[in-house]
Design a protein around this motif. Sequence first.
Motif, PDB file in Angstrom:
ATOM      1  N   LEU A 144      66.001  19.913 -99.505  1.00 42.92           N
ATOM      2  CA  LEU A 144      65.002  19.853 -98.430  1.00 42.92           C
ATOM      3  C   LEU A 144      65.651  19.438 -97.105  1.00 42.92           C
ATOM      4  CD1 LEU A 144      62.015  20.273 -97.818  1.00 42.92           C
ATOM      5  CD2 LEU A 144      61.614  17.904 -98.526  1.00 42.92           C
ATOM      6  N   SER A 145      66.627  18.556 -97.175  1.00 46.86           N
ATOM      7  CA  SER A 145      67.378  18.176 -95.981  1.00 46.86           C
ATOM      8  C   SER A 145      68.097  19.391 -95.397  1.00 46.86           C
ATOM      9  CB  SER A 145      68.377  17.067 -96.341  1.00 46.86           C
ATOM     10  OG  SER A 145      69.216  16.761 -95.260  1.00 46.86           O
ATOM     11  N   ALA A 146      68.715  20.182 -96.267  1.00 47.53           N
ATOM     12  CA  ALA A 146      69.407  21.394 -95.808  1.00 47.53           C
ATOM     13  C   ALA A 146      68.424  22.393 -95.210  1.00 47.53           C
ATOM     14  CB  ALA A 146      70.177  22.028 -96.962  1.00 47.53           C
ATOM     15  N   ALA A 147      67.230  22.484 -95.787  1.00 47.69           N
ATOM     16  CA  ALA A 147      66.226  23.445 -95.302  1.00 47.69           C
ATOM     17  C   ALA A 147      65.609  23.022 -93.973  1.00 47.69           C
ATOM     18  CB  ALA A 147      65.128  23.626 -96.353  1.00 47.69           C
ATOM     19  N   THR A 148      65.513  21.711 -93.725  1.00 46.33           N
ATOM     20  CA  THR A 148      64.831  21.221 -92.523  1.00 46.33           C
ATOM     21  C   THR A 148      65.762  20.717 -91.437  1.00 46.33           C
ATOM     22  OG1 THR A 148      64.657  18.972 -93.385  1.00 46.33           O
ATOM     23  CG2 THR A 148      62.810  20.487 -93.863  1.00 46.33           C
ATOM     24  N   GLY A 149      66.988  20.364 -91.815  1.00 45.21           N
ATOM     25  CA  GLY A 149      67.902  19.764 -90.846  1.00 45.21           C
ATOM     26  C   GLY A 149      67.699  18.269 -90.681  1.00 45.21           C
ATOM     27  N   LEU A 150      66.785  17.685 -91.444  1.00 43.76           N
ATOM     28  CA  LEU A 150      66.555  16.235 -91.374  1.00 43.76           C
ATOM     29  C   LEU A 150      67.557  15.509 -92.269  1.00 43.76           C
ATOM     30  CD1 LEU A 150      62.650  16.160 -91.563  1.00 43.76           C
ATOM     31  CD2 LEU A 150      64.074  15.585 -89.576  1.00 43.76           C
ATOM     32  N   PRO A 151      67.997  14.313 -91.861  1.00 37.43           N
ATOM     33  CA  PRO A 151      68.917  13.554 -92.701  1.00 37.43           C
ATOM     34  C   PRO A 151      68.233  13.059 -93.977  1.00 37.43           C
ATOM     35  CG  PRO A 151      68.289  12.266 -90.776  1.00 37.43           C
ATOM     36  CD  PRO A 151      67.690  13.638 -90.605  1.00 37.43           C
ATOM     37  N   ALA A 152      69.049  12.785 -94.988  1.00 41.07           N
ATOM     38  CA  ALA A 152      68.536  12.345 -96.281  1.00 41.07           C
ATOM     39  C   ALA A 152      68.994  10.924 -96.598  1.00 41.07           C
ATOM     40  CB  ALA A 152      69.008  13.287 -97.387  1.00 41.07           C
ATOM     41  N   ALA A 153      68.111  10.208 -97.274  1.00 45.11           N
ATOM     42  CA  ALA A 153      68.427   8.906 -97.846  1.00 45.11           C
ATOM     43  C   ALA A 153      68.171   9.014 -99.343  1.00 45.11           C
ATOM     44  CB  ALA A 153      67.573   7.813 -97.225  1.00 45.11           C
ATOM     45  N   PHE A 154      68.836   8.163-100.109  1.00 41.06           N
ATOM     46  CA  PHE A 154      68.737   8.188-101.562  1.00 41.06           C
ATOM     47  C   PHE A 154      68.315   6.808-102.031  1.00 41.06           C
ATOM     48  CE2 PHE A 154      72.097  10.881 -99.889  1.00 41.06           C
ATOM     49  CZ  PHE A 154      71.580  12.126-100.210  1.00 41.06           C
ATOM     50  N   LEU A 155      67.253   6.772-102.834  1.00 39.07           N
ATOM     51  CA  LEU A 155      66.648   5.503-103.232  1.00 39.07           C
ATOM     52  C   LEU A 155      66.891   5.196-104.698  1.00 39.07           C
ATOM     53  CD1 LEU A 155      63.188   6.068-101.504  1.00 39.07           C
ATOM     54  CD2 LEU A 155      65.275   5.100-100.513  1.00 39.07           C
ATOM     55  N   ARG A 156      67.390   3.996-104.947  1.00 45.34           N
ATOM     56  CA  ARG A 156      67.526   3.500-106.319  1.00 45.34           C
ATOM     57  C   ARG A 156      66.299   2.665-106.651  1.00 45.34           C
ATOM     58  NH1 ARG A 156      72.873   2.638-104.419  1.00 45.34           N
ATOM     59  NH2 ARG A 156      74.357   3.888-105.590  1.00 45.34           N
ATOM     60  N   ARG A 157      65.958   2.629-107.918  1.00 46.36           N
ATOM     61  CA  ARG A 157      64.828   1.796-108.345  1.00 46.36           C
ATOM     62  C   ARG A 157      65.156   0.313-108.220  1.00 46.36           C
ATOM     63  NH1 ARG A 157      64.357   6.089-112.615  1.00 46.36           N
ATOM     64  NH2 ARG A 157      62.785   7.441-111.726  1.00 46.36           N
ATOM     65  N   ALA A 158      66.423  -0.010-108.309  1.00 42.93           N
ATOM     66  CA  ALA A 158      66.900  -1.387-108.145  1.00 42.93           C
ATOM     67  C   ALA A 158      68.224  -1.322-107.389  1.00 42.93           C
ATOM     68  CB  ALA A 158      67.098  -2.039-109.506  1.00 42.93           C
TER      69      ALA A 158
END
Length: 180
Positions: free
Chosen positions: A78-92
């Motif tokens: 989705l980041s590649a499709a929109t050009g928006l940066p991505a963050a990655f979330l861990r549960r802990a």
Amino acid sequence: MSATSTGLAARIAATACVTDEFTLGDGQVLDSYFDEYRLAADPRLLHDVADAMSASVPEGAEVLAGVELGGVPLVVALSAATGLPAAFLRRAPKRYGSRRQVEGAAVCGRRVVLVDDVVRSGSQLLAMARMLRVVGAHVTDALCVLERPLGGRLLLDEHGVALGSLLNESDLPAPTEVPS
């Protein structure tokens, strides 16, 4: 263009909806499930899902945040499709190295859209929204590929998070048998 009118729902169902025993984290056993790894493993399908979801990214979004593990390949696409940066979330938070719960793009002070594969009760997305809010992110929206009618939309709405889903469970044809 909706996912159902383009045949995308049928492609998603054929690839990722399976009939087999599946145990949820709370111990509940399902007789069919959505296998997000099958979707993520098909590059053409993942690309098409991200393109379809990109139309639902709210105006003013600054960061897309994928929830481990199913939301990570989706948020990258989705980041590649929109050009928006991505963050990655861990549960802990990570127990070693960076010891972070949020990796990738900075989220503090930014409008963050949560991204996950399936929403059932909404509790996982709500936990991630709360965590992001604590670190200073503005979270008012979440996106998923598939919404199961188990109260997630209502729970998220009660906490100020609007849910957008590419598909609802009723949009999918019957699951196929798992190959032996």
